[in-house]
Design a protein around this motif. Structure first.
Motif, PDB file in Angstrom:
ATOM      1  N   ARG A  75       0.845  -1.190   0.000  1.00 47.00           N
ATOM      2  CA  ARG A  75       0.000   0.000   0.000  1.00 47.00           C
ATOM      3  C   ARG A  75       0.881   1.242   0.000  1.00 47.00           C
ATOM      4  N   SER A  76       0.478   2.242  -0.781  1.00 49.22           N
ATOM      5  CA  SER A  76       1.148   3.531  -0.825  1.00 49.22           C
ATOM      6  C   SER A  76       0.159   4.596  -0.358  1.00 49.22           C
ATOM      7  N   ILE A  77       0.590   5.446   0.602  1.00 47.72           N
ATOM      8  CA  ILE A  77      -0.295   6.466   1.155  1.00 47.72           C
ATOM      9  C   ILE A  77       0.445   7.804   1.144  1.00 47.72           C
ATOM     10  N   SER A  78      -0.160   8.812   0.545  1.00 46.48           N
ATOM     11  CA  SER A  78       0.456  10.140   0.448  1.00 46.48           C
ATOM     12  C   SER A  78       0.071  11.020   1.624  1.00 46.48           C
ATOM     13  N   GLU A  79       0.880  12.048   1.819  1.00 47.67           N
ATOM     14  CA  GLU A  79       0.627  13.109   2.795  1.00 47.67           C
ATOM     15  C   GLU A  79       0.481  12.601   4.224  1.00 47.67           C
ATOM     16  N   LEU A  80       1.399  11.743   4.645  1.00 50.87           N
ATOM     17  CA  LEU A  80       1.431  11.253   6.019  1.00 50.87           C
ATOM     18  C   LEU A  80       2.764  11.588   6.655  1.00 50.87           C
ATOM     19  N   SER A  81       2.760  11.805   7.956  1.00 48.67           N
ATOM     20  CA  SER A  81       4.000  11.938   8.708  1.00 48.67           C
ATOM     21  C   SER A  81       4.517  10.532   9.019  1.00 48.67           C
ATOM     22  N   VAL A  82       5.738  10.428   9.507  1.00 48.16           N
ATOM     23  CA  VAL A  82       6.280   9.130   9.915  1.00 48.16           C
ATOM     24  C   VAL A  82       5.398   8.518  11.003  1.00 48.16           C
ATOM     25  N   GLU A  83       4.970   9.333  11.946  1.00 47.37           N
ATOM     26  CA  GLU A  83       4.122   8.856  13.039  1.00 47.37           C
ATOM     27  C   GLU A  83       2.800   8.295  12.514  1.00 47.37           C
ATOM     28  N   GLN A  84       2.177   8.988  11.569  1.00 45.05           N
ATOM     29  CA  GLN A  84       0.929   8.508  10.981  1.00 45.05           C
ATOM     30  C   GLN A  84       1.151   7.219  10.189  1.00 45.05           C
ATOM     31  N   CYS A  85       2.256   7.144   9.479  1.00 43.15           N
ATOM     32  CA  CYS A  85       2.580   5.946   8.707  1.00 43.15           C
ATOM     33  C   CYS A  85       2.771   4.752   9.643  1.00 43.15           C
ATOM     34  N   ALA A  86       3.490   4.963  10.734  1.00 38.43           N
ATOM     35  CA  ALA A  86       3.708   3.891  11.720  1.00 38.43           C
ATOM     36  C   ALA A  86       2.374   3.424  12.297  1.00 38.43           C
ATOM     37  N   ARG A  87       1.484   4.373  12.596  1.00 41.98           N
ATOM     38  CA  ARG A  87       0.161   4.016  13.130  1.00 41.98           C
ATOM     39  C   ARG A  87      -0.613   3.191  12.105  1.00 41.98           C
ATOM     40  N   ARG A  88      -0.572   3.600  10.835  1.00 44.64           N
ATOM     41  CA  ARG A  88      -1.270   2.853   9.777  1.00 44.64           C
ATOM     42  C   ARG A  88      -0.731   1.422   9.682  1.00 44.64           C
ATOM     43  N   CYS A  89       0.577   1.275   9.792  1.00 40.64           N
ATOM     44  CA  CYS A  89       1.178  -0.052   9.722  1.00 40.64           C
ATOM     45  C   CYS A  89       0.716  -0.917  10.902  1.00 40.64           C
TER      46      CYS A  89
ATOM     47  N   PRO B  59      10.490  11.344   3.398  1.00 34.05           N
ATOM     48  CA  PRO B  59      10.092  12.560   4.109  1.00 34.05           C
ATOM     49  C   PRO B  59       9.948  13.787   3.202  1.00 34.05           C
ATOM     50  N   GLY B  60      10.710  13.871   2.139  1.00 32.38           N
ATOM     51  CA  GLY B  60      10.612  15.015   1.229  1.00 32.38           C
ATOM     52  C   GLY B  60       9.283  15.086   0.503  1.00 32.38           C
ATOM     53  N   TYR B  61       8.617  13.949   0.373  1.00 33.23           N
ATOM     54  CA  TYR B  61       7.331  13.870  -0.315  1.00 33.23           C
ATOM     55  C   TYR B  61       6.191  13.458   0.611  1.00 33.23           C
ATOM     56  N   SER B  62       6.503  13.120   1.851  1.00 35.32           N
ATOM     57  CA  SER B  62       5.519  12.639   2.840  1.00 35.32           C
ATOM     58  C   SER B  62       4.734  11.441   2.315  1.00 35.32           C
ATOM     59  N   ILE B  63       5.466  10.495   1.707  1.00 34.60           N
ATOM     60  CA  ILE B  63       4.835   9.290   1.159  1.00 34.60           C
ATOM     61  C   ILE B  63       5.254   8.084   1.988  1.00 34.60           C
ATOM     62  N   CYS B  64       4.273   7.270   2.302  1.00 36.47           N
ATOM     63  CA  CYS B  64       4.438   6.072   3.121  1.00 36.47           C
ATOM     64  C   CYS B  64       4.147   4.849   2.257  1.00 36.47           C
ATOM     65  N   TYR B  65       5.049   3.872   2.276  1.00 34.45           N
ATOM     66  CA  TYR B  65       4.878   2.641   1.515  1.00 34.45           C
ATOM     67  C   TYR B  65       4.877   1.469   2.482  1.00 34.45           C
TER      68      TYR B  65
ATOM     69  N   GLY C 222      17.420   9.980   0.743  1.00 34.21           N
ATOM     70  CA  GLY C 222      16.156  10.674   0.942  1.00 34.21           C
ATOM     71  C   GLY C 222      14.981   9.786   1.284  1.00 34.21           C
ATOM     72  N   ALA C 223      15.233   8.511   1.553  1.00 32.91           N
ATOM     73  CA  ALA C 223      14.164   7.595   1.956  1.00 32.91           C
ATOM     74  C   ALA C 223      14.676   6.743   3.110  1.00 32.91           C
ATOM     75  N   ASP C 224      13.785   6.376   4.007  1.00 32.15           N
ATOM     76  CA  ASP C 224      14.161   5.569   5.172  1.00 32.15           C
ATOM     77  C   ASP C 224      13.269   4.345   5.255  1.00 32.15           C
ATOM     78  N   PHE C 225      13.855   3.243   5.704  1.00 25.07           N
ATOM     79  CA  PHE C 225      13.071   2.036   5.947  1.00 25.07           C
ATOM     80  C   PHE C 225      12.860   1.880   7.450  1.00 25.07           C
ATOM     81  N   TYR C 226      11.638   1.553   7.836  1.00 23.97           N
ATOM     82  CA  TYR C 226      11.273   1.318   9.235  1.00 23.97           C
ATOM     83  C   TYR C 226      10.794  -0.124   9.362  1.00 23.97           C
ATOM     84  N   GLU C 227      11.539  -0.928  10.101  1.00 24.54           N
ATOM     85  CA  GLU C 227      11.146  -2.321  10.317  1.00 24.54           C
ATOM     86  C   GLU C 227      10.489  -2.448  11.677  1.00 24.54           C
ATOM     87  N   ARG C 228       9.368  -3.111  11.694  1.00 24.37           N
ATOM     88  CA  ARG C 228       8.591  -3.277  12.920  1.00 24.37           C
ATOM     89  C   ARG C 228       9.368  -4.114  13.929  1.00 24.37           C
TER      90      ARG C 228
END
Length: 184
Positions: free
Chosen positions: A84-98, A113-119, A136-142
Motif C-alpha cells: 500500500r502507498s499512502i500520500s501526505e502522512l507523517s512518519v508517526e501517521q505511517c507507523a500508526r497505519r502499519c 520525508p521530502g514527499y511525505s509518502i508512506c509505503y 532521501g528515503a528511510d526504511f522502518y522495520e517493525r
C-alpha cells in the motif's frame, strides 16, 4: 482541530486506550485534566505547528509514539513492491497505519520525508532481497517484540510531554487570536 472529550475516565491508561481505539479521526495526542477527570483526544500535536503547549496546573499532555515501535534504517528502502502507498502522512501517521493495518500483516514501511509518502510492506529484511541504498528515503522495520493486543503495550505508545520541569502542559490551537487561559 478535531477532538473528542471523554468525561469520568478512570486513568491515563484508559485515555490512552481511547486514543488508540479512535476511528473517526487519527488521534495523535491527548490531554488529561486531573482535576475535572476529563480526557480530550486530538488529531494534532504541538509538533505540527498547528497547536502549541501551554502551562496548566492540573493538565498533562501526551502524544502518540507509534514510530518508536520500529527500527529506522536511514537512506535505505526495502522493496519497490509495496502492499500500500499512502500520500501526505507523517512518519508517526505511517507507523500508526502499519500497526493497525487490517488487510495484511504490515512488517514495516519505506518513507520518503521530502514527499511525505508512506509505503507499507508485509516483508521483513530477512524475507526480502535485503535493503537498497536510496538517498532521501528511510526504511522502518517493525520491532516484533511489540505486537498489538495487550493494554500495557498500547499505553507504552505514548510519551509524556513535560518539557517545562515541574509544570503541567495542555494543547492550544495555534491561530492569530489571543489564547484563553482556560485549559482545553
Amino acid at each position: 482541530m478535531t477532538s473528542r472529550l471523554i468525561t469520568n475516565f478512570t486513568s491515563v491508561e484508559s485515555c490512552a486506550e481511547e486514543c488508540t481505539k479512535e476511528t473517526t479521526f487519527d488521534c495523535r495526542s491527548f490531554d488529561v485534566d486531573n482535576k475535572r477527570r476529563m480526557c480530550k483526544l486530538y488529531n494534532t500535536s504541538h509538533e505540527t505547528g498547528k497547536a502549541y503547549l501551554k502551562e496548566a496546573q492540573f493538565t498533562d499532555h501526551y502524544k502518540t509514539a507509534f514510530s518508536k515501535l520500529f527500527n529506522r534504517l536511514p537512506n535505505h528502502v526495502l522493496t519497490v513492491k509495496h502492499k500500500r502507498s499512502i500520500s501526505e502522512l507523517s512518519v508517526e501517521q505511517c507507523a500508526r497505519r502499519c500497526i493497525f493495518e487490517q488487510t495484511f500483516r504490515c512488517s514495516g514501511f519505506d518513507y520518503e520525508p521530502g514527499y511525505s509518502i508512506c509505503y507499507l510492506t508485509d516483508l521483513t529484511i530477512a524475507e526480502s532481497n535485503g535493503v537498497k541504498y536510496q538517498h532521501g528515503a528511510d526504511f522502518y522495520e517493525r520491532d516484533l517484540e511489540f505486537l498489538p493486543g495487550n493494554l500495557l503495550e498500547k499505553i507504552n505508545l505514548y510519551r509524556r510531554r513535560n518539557e517545562m520541569e515541574g509544570n503541567n502542559l495542555y494543547l492550544v490551537e495555534q491561530n492569530n487570536l489571543l489564547v484563553s487561559n482556560t485549559p482545553i
